[in-house]
Scaffold this motif. Structure first.
Motif, PDB file in Angstrom:
ATOM      1  N   LEU A  60     -40.187   8.352 -15.864  1.00  0.00           N
ATOM      2  CA  LEU A  60     -40.008   9.791 -16.092  1.00  0.00           C
ATOM      3  C   LEU A  60     -38.940  10.006 -17.148  1.00  0.00           C
ATOM      4  CD1 LEU A  60     -39.737  11.522 -12.587  1.00  0.00           C
ATOM      5  CD2 LEU A  60     -41.770  11.136 -14.009  1.00  0.00           C
ATOM      6  N   ARG A  61     -39.183  11.003 -18.014  1.00  0.00           N
ATOM      7  CA  ARG A  61     -38.104  11.458 -18.897  1.00  0.00           C
ATOM      8  C   ARG A  61     -37.791  12.898 -18.517  1.00  0.00           C
ATOM      9  NH1 ARG A  61     -36.388   8.150 -23.170  1.00  0.00           N
ATOM     10  NH2 ARG A  61     -35.152   9.960 -23.754  1.00  0.00           N
ATOM     11  N   LEU A  62     -36.567  13.135 -18.083  1.00  0.00           N
ATOM     12  CA  LEU A  62     -36.168  14.446 -17.574  1.00  0.00           C
ATOM     13  C   LEU A  62     -35.096  15.044 -18.471  1.00  0.00           C
ATOM     14  CD1 LEU A  62     -35.736  13.325 -13.843  1.00  0.00           C
ATOM     15  CD2 LEU A  62     -37.768  14.368 -14.870  1.00  0.00           C
TER      16      LEU A  62
ATOM     17  N   LYS B  11     -29.648  24.599 -22.453  1.00  0.00           N
ATOM     18  CA  LYS B  11     -30.084  25.246 -21.220  1.00  0.00           C
ATOM     19  C   LYS B  11     -31.591  25.238 -21.120  1.00  0.00           C
ATOM     20  CE  LYS B  11     -30.263  30.138 -22.522  1.00  0.00           C
ATOM     21  NZ  LYS B  11     -29.564  31.415 -22.569  1.00  0.00           N
ATOM     22  N   SER B  12     -32.100  25.382 -19.895  1.00  0.00           N
ATOM     23  CA  SER B  12     -33.533  25.377 -19.685  1.00  0.00           C
ATOM     24  C   SER B  12     -33.852  26.104 -18.390  1.00  0.00           C
ATOM     25  CB  SER B  12     -34.052  23.934 -19.606  1.00  0.00           C
ATOM     26  OG  SER B  12     -35.427  23.929 -19.252  1.00  0.00           O
ATOM     27  N   ALA B  13     -34.981  26.815 -18.388  1.00  0.00           N
ATOM     28  CA  ALA B  13     -35.485  27.427 -17.156  1.00  0.00           C
ATOM     29  C   ALA B  13     -36.946  27.012 -17.031  1.00  0.00           C
ATOM     30  CB  ALA B  13     -35.324  28.945 -17.205  1.00  0.00           C
ATOM     31  N   SER B  14     -37.194  25.722 -17.190  1.00  0.00           N
ATOM     32  CA  SER B  14     -38.557  25.212 -17.240  1.00  0.00           C
ATOM     33  C   SER B  14     -38.785  24.170 -16.155  1.00  0.00           C
ATOM     34  CB  SER B  14     -38.811  24.602 -18.623  1.00  0.00           C
ATOM     35  OG  SER B  14     -40.054  23.945 -18.656  1.00  0.00           O
ATOM     36  N   GLY B  15     -39.440  24.569 -15.075  1.00  0.00           N
ATOM     37  CA  GLY B  15     -39.813  23.616 -14.023  1.00  0.00           C
ATOM     38  C   GLY B  15     -38.671  23.315 -13.068  1.00  0.00           C
ATOM     39  N   TYR B  16     -38.981  22.524 -12.032  1.00  0.00           N
ATOM     40  CA  TYR B  16     -37.968  22.150 -11.045  1.00  0.00           C
ATOM     41  C   TYR B  16     -36.873  21.304 -11.695  1.00  0.00           C
ATOM     42  CZ  TYR B  16     -41.413  23.334  -7.351  1.00  0.00           C
ATOM     43  OH  TYR B  16     -42.315  23.955  -6.527  1.00  0.00           O
ATOM     44  N   ASP B  17     -35.666  21.420 -11.181  1.00  0.00           N
ATOM     45  CA  ASP B  17     -34.532  20.665 -11.712  1.00  0.00           C
ATOM     46  C   ASP B  17     -34.499  19.265 -11.107  1.00  0.00           C
ATOM     47  OD1 ASP B  17     -32.218  19.810 -12.827  1.00  0.00           O
ATOM     48  OD2 ASP B  17     -30.898  21.171 -11.728  1.00  0.00           O
ATOM     49  N   LEU B  18     -35.431  18.411 -11.540  1.00  0.00           N
ATOM     50  CA  LEU B  18     -35.495  17.051 -10.993  1.00  0.00           C
ATOM     51  C   LEU B  18     -34.255  16.247 -11.375  1.00  0.00           C
ATOM     52  CD1 LEU B  18     -39.239  16.142 -11.666  1.00  0.00           C
ATOM     53  CD2 LEU B  18     -38.216  17.128  -9.605  1.00  0.00           C
TER      54      LEU B  18
ATOM     55  N   SER C 266     -31.091  17.110 -11.565  1.00  0.00           N
ATOM     56  CA  SER C 266     -29.992  17.260 -10.597  1.00  0.00           C
ATOM     57  C   SER C 266     -30.313  16.585  -9.272  1.00  0.00           C
ATOM     58  CB  SER C 266     -29.691  18.742 -10.345  1.00  0.00           C
ATOM     59  OG  SER C 266     -29.151  19.323 -11.500  1.00  0.00           O
ATOM     60  N   LEU C 267     -31.595  16.476  -8.955  1.00  0.00           N
ATOM     61  CA  LEU C 267     -31.991  15.799  -7.719  1.00  0.00           C
ATOM     62  C   LEU C 267     -31.679  14.302  -7.801  1.00  0.00           C
ATOM     63  CD1 LEU C 267     -33.502  16.144  -4.978  1.00  0.00           C
ATOM     64  CD2 LEU C 267     -35.601  15.557  -6.215  1.00  0.00           C
TER      65      LEU C 267
ATOM     66  N   ILE D 154     -38.510  14.397   0.738  1.00  0.00           N
ATOM     67  CA  ILE D 154     -38.502  14.182  -0.712  1.00  0.00           C
ATOM     68  C   ILE D 154     -38.473  12.681  -1.009  1.00  0.00           C
ATOM     69  CG2 ILE D 154     -37.080  14.448  -2.788  1.00  0.00           C
ATOM     70  CD1 ILE D 154     -36.439  17.293  -1.775  1.00  0.00           C
TER      71      ILE D 154
END
Lengths: 446, 446
Positions: free
Chosen positions: A170-172, A178-185, A187-188, A430
């Protein structure tokens, strides 16, 4: 074992007991030998390692410098350790975007030395900064004395490349602000303690290196006064980069260890202000007024040499304590800053009640305390264990959290439900969704 | 429908078509009627709503003020809208910890008015701040002109109370400053666009309200010069609280709409510096030098009335554009700041190639641009759709992200895999683990 990892050169697959010893522990008392240690040098090799482990039902424990204080990188039963220290390249410093991309084995202070030349800075500053690796810092969401101003590692992670249990990469995130695109993987994965995937590349946002700093020590004749002074400084929105606390046990140990004269204070506070110009002096003087008003004797330092001298005391705290007891159990609770005076009083009461020696220092500015249990016998250890459980309950009652910066690992695993309740089940779900066979660092966190 | 929600008073279950109309749209062209609207006033009622929906196989769409620019709160087929605007209490302002707890229906500017009395401030500042709700901001990870200095909503969320699809209530985080305990579920819920659970309480970290500010406008005779000047200011680590850009189409629309004289500039930049003391004036003058050096005509403002006047131009941008076209398609891409000049050139080329009108303004300081497509016919709309797809591809090629602050919703759902690739599958797996029946806002994000 060597057969399973035949795609690696022989010298990068360790199976001899004397080699494995070095990978059997971290900075906690926990210890276990792994089956083997593999030392990848590239993303491709990490993918192959994950696929091999998955094929053969082996679990994998990621490891950087092994400085963890929670047991997170201690091998689990029958596992293979993935040692990331050979993946230690600084891949790119992007000055225009104040961003750096690194491999996970890069050491914290080495990174900052390279960045200083460009006027940039990655601030979290853990105590183990001279040896700990970026991969470990991201896995544990590490921080240190500067978190009060700059926050923790999570606040700086811009991007991650992660190898999942399936072998997929994965590349996250990215180097945008800043971004408001998709789940914040992203930070998970930060703070997931090696249980969700293996990092092969880390991108960090950076800040300008501050040009000026000034420091203060404040010594108190009572611990209560110090606690109240810290709470007042925080309530007055003091713009501190560092706000450290040491109780009388730590002060005495440091005096004995280093020969420094700290006036046998009952409590010592060290603070630092940093910035770009004249506001630095104004702010440290405002802080000094608050502390004098609370009954402290205050000393200020504006020159680098003087500042370094003030810092000797704080830096000596842990080695000094290590000399007055056979074993240290270093705790890491965090409470809301307004609850600091209460928390400190309760620590005192716990020491009395359980007949244990507790020396407390910590990052008072953000409510993160390190009550350190001094252990010299089995009986003392048993009493400390009982006191620690009560310490955690008291901390949670005051609205705190079990760990400010060291993580859960194996040390605090028995208490995770005390803090998170039903959320632990969500964490487990998860974990199951991302790593259904449980190959990554089983037995940690929950 | 009323029967299913008989635990609510009749006036808080809306089923009449004229009532439902108000809940059928947001600020995008998307529109669909829900089956019903429920208006809870407490956590207990939210839990009952979730259980009722789950029992009857209904999906739930959370809604605040409905100002979304991505379609996130637009009803999906056969859903019930949960309107949170009646849960609008400020539960507690905790000055000592610079923390506030609110219900999700509290309006952004109302919160800041209440906080200003205590010298505190929640900075993300979205354009819809006078009406948008905190629940919506957390669901979308909103931000606005101040993100360049202060970051986005996610950076301030200290704690969340969330009702899961099972009806279970999670409490995540707390009012402490830092934690390294367990997975960061809180950040996962922030920006999840109502797809993982319903918020019933939100805790926010706050910052001290800055005491002083100064502003600057810089007008350029070429768009290229402006783009380069912005990149230079960012590379020089200018400590700006606001750094906004408007191209000549926006400037002309604003002049026509407001009667302001903006010198018919080809590009206009507005900046603000804020802080506690003398450093504010120093920094705005340093910024002015950078912009003058890049060929701008610069005007500075130090008094509140003058600053407000400078801001009229930026505030007029969207209403002014709304007057020159029947429909606006407001995009929201973000690129690394170093790529801004390139991105702006590519927007110009796209407008020419597709024969569409694009007026661009945005938060240049953090690389977040709002290329706004001016649409007055079906043909223009079709050409704009083609141009937008290309815009997204170009933005991603430059290392950007599909949304800086508006979210994915339904508008950008077709493109989510373009940005996130294999990570979308991981998002889906997390969704399935937390909401196996898919009751929360289906059809959004992915």
């Amino acid at each position: 074992m060597r057969d399973l990892f035949s795609f690696l050169p022989e010298e990068r697959v360790l199976v001899d007991r004397e080699d494995l010893l070095l990978y059997s522990y971290d900075a906690t008392p926990a210890k276990r030998y792994p089956l083997a240690v593999v030392r990848p040098k590239s993303k491709g090799e990490v993918v192959e390692i994950v696929k091999a482990a998955s094929r053969h039902g082996l679990s994998l424990v990621a490891r950087g410098a092994g400085t963890s204080l929670s047991g997170a990188p201690v091998p689990c039963e029958g596992c293979v350790v993935v040692d990331f220290t050979l993946m230690d390249r600084i891949i790119e410093v992007d000055e225009a975007n104040a961003f750096v991309a690194v491999e996970p084995g890069v050491v914290y202070e080495e990174l900052n030395r390279a960045l200083a030349k460009r006027g940039l800075f990655f601030p979290p500053d853990p105590g183990s900064g001279s040896v700990c690796t970026l991969g470990g810092m991201v896995a544990m969401n590490s921080s240190g004395i500067r978190a009060v101003k700059y926050g923790t590692t999570r606040d700086y992670v811009a991007s991650l490349e992660v190898v999942l249990a399936s072998g997929e990469v994965l590349r996250l995130g990215g180097r945008y602000k800043k971004s408001a695109s998709g789940y914040d993987l992203k930070s998970l994965f930060v703070g997931s303690e090696g249980t969700l995937g293996l990092f092969t590349e880390i991108g960090l946002h950076l800040v300008p290196k501050p040009g000026r700093r000034a420091a203060m020590t404040a010594s108190f004749d009572s611990f209560e006064k110090a606690a109240r002074a810290i709470a007042s400084a925080v309530a007055a929105r003091a713009d501190v980069a560092v706000l450290e606390f040491m109780d009388s046990s730590v002060v005495k140990a440091v005096e004995g260890f280093s020969g420094m004269r700290l006036g046998s204070a009952e409590a010592l506070v060290l603070a630092e202000v940093e910035g770009s110009g004249g506001e630095v002096e104004g702010e440290i003087r405002r802080l000094a007024e608050i502390f004098r008003g609370a009954g402290a004797e205050v000393e200020l330092a504006f020159e680098e040499a003087e500042i370094a001298e003030l810092w000797r005391a704080r830096k000596a705290a842990l080695p000094a304590l290590a000399r007055v007891a056979e074993t240290l159990l270093l705790e890491d609770i965090t409470v809301p800053v307004s609850a600091l005076p209460q928390m400190m009083r309760r620590i005192g009461r716990l020491a009395e009640k359980h007949g244990v020696r507790i020396a407390t220092f910590g990052h008072a500015g953000d409510g993160n305390l390190h009550p350190t249990f001094l252990i010299s016998s089995e009986e003392e250890l048993a009493r400390a264990r009982a006191a620690i459980e009560e310490l955690f309950r008291e901390c949670l009652t005051l609205g705190g959290t079990l760990s400010g910066e060291h993580g859960i690992g194996v040390e605090k695993r028995p208490y995770i439900e005390l803090e998170h309740g039903a959320a632990v089940q969500v964490m487990r779900e998860i974990k199951r969704a991302l790593d259904p066979e449980g190959i990554f660092n089983p037995g940690k966190i929950f």
